[in-house]
Design an enzyme around this catalytic site. Structure first.
Site, PDB file in Angstrom:
ATOM      1  N   LYS A 128      -7.471 -65.343  -2.789  1.00  0.00           N
ATOM      2  CA  LYS A 128      -8.506 -64.241  -2.489  1.00  0.00           C
ATOM      3  C   LYS A 128      -9.999 -65.227  -2.425  1.00  0.00           C
ATOM      4  CE  LYS A 128      -7.424 -61.711  -5.986  1.00  0.00           C
ATOM      5  NZ  LYS A 128      -6.363 -62.235  -6.257  1.00  0.00           N
ATOM      6  N   THR A 129     -10.100 -65.925  -3.370  1.00  0.00           N
ATOM      7  CA  THR A 129     -11.485 -66.386  -3.532  1.00  0.00           C
ATOM      8  C   THR A 129     -11.870 -67.501  -2.420  1.00  0.00           C
ATOM      9  OG1 THR A 129     -11.406 -66.259  -5.840  1.00  0.00           O
ATOM     10  CG2 THR A 129     -13.075 -67.833  -4.844  1.00  0.00           C
ATOM     11  N   GLU A 173     -13.531 -59.761  -2.438  1.00  0.00           N
ATOM     12  CA  GLU A 173     -12.051 -59.864  -2.888  1.00  0.00           C
ATOM     13  C   GLU A 173     -12.029 -58.782  -3.674  1.00  0.00           C
ATOM     14  OE1 GLU A 173     -11.149 -63.080  -6.132  1.00  0.00           O
ATOM     15  OE2 GLU A 173     -13.192 -64.080  -4.997  1.00  0.00           O
TER      16      GLU A 173
END
Length: 765
Positions: A128-129, A173
């Site tokens: 996600k990051t 996110e």
């Protein structure tokens, strides 16, 4: 009052500037929220247990920061936001509850802020990051001026959170770990992957999928999903607003002709049967190509030109702790990565292998007891691409321990799977020593985990860099990290030397000493290690061992013996005997070296070292040499103060002519006395100086302490002034035994026993 709907909270925030307080503001997620709220014009305060660089940066933007988290910090707030780590029992949280202040979770605040713009949420268990930071960077280069919120420090974006007043999009996110993913109502979403994770919160995969389905029901626009992920594809493929990406032939957006490289990847991008173009990605790994393809699909669908997408992705350099290369030299590569789930571990190790280093050595810190217990079998199969895996104990992340679950659980799973190189190191703070000790040129060393394992990488890097500088200034010789000093002491106990150095030349030694003085590195010289007790924590700084080249030179001139500091006393005795020189027979049975004997004015059989010394060449702590006669030095019983700030490197001894028969008779007498009065087990020699009242050995015997044992350390039954290691003793055992003997001597005989053995180093933490 508790806000439970982002729309209500959005309306509340939109009414005008509010007084908002954040509990746990120092965390990466909460500090991002604070930055966004400040940018929106609110009066923001926050409290935490520690301050950070980020809280200090936010203070310059208007944050009122309080340390620690106390009741008074929340008073006067119109809204209180708290992180997932904050629970009942926290003074600030409890006070907010008592005052009935509006309380919202971090995710609820983020969802409310996002509704001011068109939200783009990146969701999934892994990636996600990186993907959200890629998306923000691509949209920024594409001229869309996005706001963003990501879960780590992103150098290319400047900060982890940014509010852009003129842009329409907000990239963030979405955290699935606590179910709050379902509170988002974004314009678009990317679904990277779906699998079993966070089983401390979810009952099973069905419960996870329920949250993802609810979230996707709330997406107004496109859902970009990975066709290579079986669960994600199953959940998304039938949705009319979904768009697939991946290497699968069924994907709309595909990457083809992938070529991996140490610091990036090159591939083609296709949309159906249309070749959009070629692209070079600025971060390595096939998993990052997949992440980039998700962003390409999103950006293309909302109108970003492909040329701008390629420009952005070629310049992208990644988030902190996402395969972040922390050190790269000809000898070593050190990488830090946040991966803490088996899928992430496998992907990271595939990337590590693509760099084609000699070995991949992993320092892994499991994250959460529940994850370790639930996924232990998967962890056991996740490290196949690593040569060595050092596993430390679990980073709890606020969880309570589960009996029987520890880092050893992972090691057992690795061994059950057949991994040949799994090692359990319970204490995280010494892990860098274990890895540094076995590191070889050509290794890639990877710190892996979502806790504080990166601190071990930082310590290791610092020491690797210092060791490289020491090698450079020294020239010929050997430099080792964390060398166990138990290998270099006759007692066979002691922790590691931070830097173990064996120079071959006087000039090399001088350069090392000059370097250490300039960089304030502590220095100690160790010879054969007799009469030395090193504590279990070892010795910080540089430990120099003169056992090569110039320092083991040995020659005879008439009745003189010329010897380097590293020459063993036994060798001096033998050389003197073969040359017909008497007066050195007492040295034959002493396990020490010339340098150590000079430093301590060692002796035996009623003779001391300096009775035979003509001159000593010494070197200062600044690397300056001089030659001293005994009458120019302070020489005492078992102590030479002159050598406290100088080191002996060479000495000339003088004996007298004697027949072989006489010398051999003396050697025989010395050997017989030593064998009949001293133990043959590992020892440091005499532990105590002889007090005036009586010999130390006799005193210990009269106190009835012969054979007294602590652990594997024992007072010798042959000589009371010797403590022997029966195998596996620790320095702490020996020190405790010394303390008991000293206490008994004081209480029963009124004698203050002083140690003759040199005690150095630090206690084990």
């Amino acid at each position: 009052m508790t806000f439970d709907l982002p729309k209500k909270l959005t309306a509340f925030l939109w009414e005008g500037p509010k007084r908002i307080h954040l509990i746990g503001v120092a965390g990466s997620g909460m500090s991002g929220i604070a930055g966004l709220l400040l940018a929106l014009g609110n009066r923001v305060s926050g409290c935490d247990r520690v301050s950070t660089l980020e809280t200090r940066r936010l203070e310059t933007l208007g944050l009122r920061f309080y340390l620690p988290q106390t009741e008074e910090t929340v008073r006067g707030a119109e809204l209180v936001i708290y992180s997932s780590a904050i629970r009942a029992g926290n003074p600030a949280f409890d006070e907010a509850v008592r005052l009935k202040l509006p309380l919202v979770r971090r995710a609820e605040a983020l969802a409310a802020i996002m509704q001011i713009k068109k939200g783009i949420v990146i969701a999934g268990m892994h990636g996600k990051t990186t993907t959200s930071s890629m998306a923000a960077h691509v949209l920024r280069v594409g001229g869309l001026n996005p706001s963003h919120y990501v879960g780590a420090e992103i150098p290319i974006l400047g900060t982890n959170a940014h509010w852009e007043p003129v842009g329409d999009y907000f990239v963030a996110e979405g955290d699935e770990s606590d179910g709050t993913l379902r509170i988002y109502h974004p314009e678009h979403a990317i679904i990277l992957n779906v699998e079993e994770e966070h089983l401390d919160y979810y009952a099973d995969l069905v419960a996870i999928e329920r949250v993802f389905n609810q979230f996707m029901d709330q997406v107004a626009g496109k859902i970009i999903y990975c066709a290579d992920d079986p669960h994600g594809a199953r959940l998304c493929s039938a949705r009319p607003n979904s768009i697939s990406y991946g290497r699968a032939k069924t994907a709309l957006y595909q990457y083809r002709n992938f070529e991996g490289a140490p610091f990036g990847s090159h591939f083609e991008v296709w949309r159906g049967n249309l070749l959009l173009g070629e692209l070079t990605l600025g971060v390595p790994g096939a998993h990052n190509v997949s992440n980039a393809l998700a962003v390409i699909a999103l950006a293309s669908e909302i109108g970003v030109p492909f040329c701008k997408i390629t420009e952005a992705l070629e310049s992208f350099r990644g988030a902190k702790r996402r395969f972040e290369i922390k050190l790269q030299t000809e000898a070593y590569t050190v990488v830090d990565d946040y991966g803490h789930h088996p899928t992430e571990v496998r992907a990271t190790l595939e990337t590590a292998r693509s760099l084609e280093n000699k070995r991949v050595v992993v320092m892994f810190q499991p994250h959460r007891y529940t994850r370790t217990e639930a996924l232990k079998k998967e962890f056991g199969a996740a490290f196949d691409r690593a040569d060595l895996v050092f596993v430390t104990d679990i980073y709890a992340a606020s969880e309570k321990p589960i009996p029987g679950v520890s880092g050893h659980t992972i090691v057992s799973a690795l061994r059950d799977h057949g991994h040949p190189g799994a090692v359990y190191v319970p204490r995280r703070n010494v892990l860098h020593r274990e890895v540094g000790r076995i590191a070889e040129p050509g290794d890639l060393i990877l710190s892996l985990g979502a806790g504080d394992i990166h601190e071990e990488a930082a310590k290791l890097i610092q020491d690797l860099e210092t060791a490289a500088r020491l090698r450079e200034v020294m020239g010929p010789g050997e430099v080792s990290l964390y060398e166990p000093l138990s290998k270099h002491t006759t007692l066979r106990v002691g922790g590691p030397a931070q830097f173990w150095i064996e120079p071959e030349t006087r000039s090399g030694l001088a350069n090392v000493l000059e370097f250490c003085a300039a960089h304030r590195l502590p220095v100690m010289l160790v010879g054969r290690g007799s009469n030395l007790l090193v504590r279990d924590g070892g010795i910080s700084g540089v430990v120099i061992h003169l056992a090569r080249g110039d320092f083991i030179a040995l020659s005879v001139e008439e009745t003189e013996i010329h010897a380097g500091a590293g020459v063993r006393l036994k060798q001096v005795s033998a050389t003197a005997r073969n040359a017909g020189i008497g007066g050195f027979e007492w040295m034959e049975g002493i396990p020490g070296s010339v340098g150590g004997s000079l430093r301590m004015n060692g002796g035996a059989m009623g003779i001391e070292t300096f009775e035979r010394v003509v001159s000593v060449q010494v070197v200062s702590l600044r690397g300056e040499f001089e030659t001293l006669r005994p009458d120019q030095m302070q020489v005492q019983y078992r102590n030479v103060p002159t050598l406290r700030d100088r080191y002996a490197v060479f000495a000339i001894f003088r004996g007298e002519r004697a027949s072989f028969d006489v010398i051999d008779q003396r050697l025989s007498e010395s050997n017989y006395k030593r064998k009949t009065t001293q133990p043959i087990a590992s020892s440091a020699g005499c532990i105590f100086k002889n007090p005036r009242e009586c010999p130390a050995g006799k005193l210990v015997e009269e106190l009835g302490l012969k054979n007294r044992r602590i652990g594997a350390a024992r007072v010798s039954e042959i000589h009371g002034n010797f403590i022997v290691n029966d195998g596996g003793a620790r320095a702490q055992d020996v020190l405790q035994l010394i303390g008991e003997i000293q206490l008994a001597a004081k209480e029963q005989r009124g004698i203050d026993l002083q140690t003759e053995v040199q005690i150095v180093g630090v206690d084990d933490e």
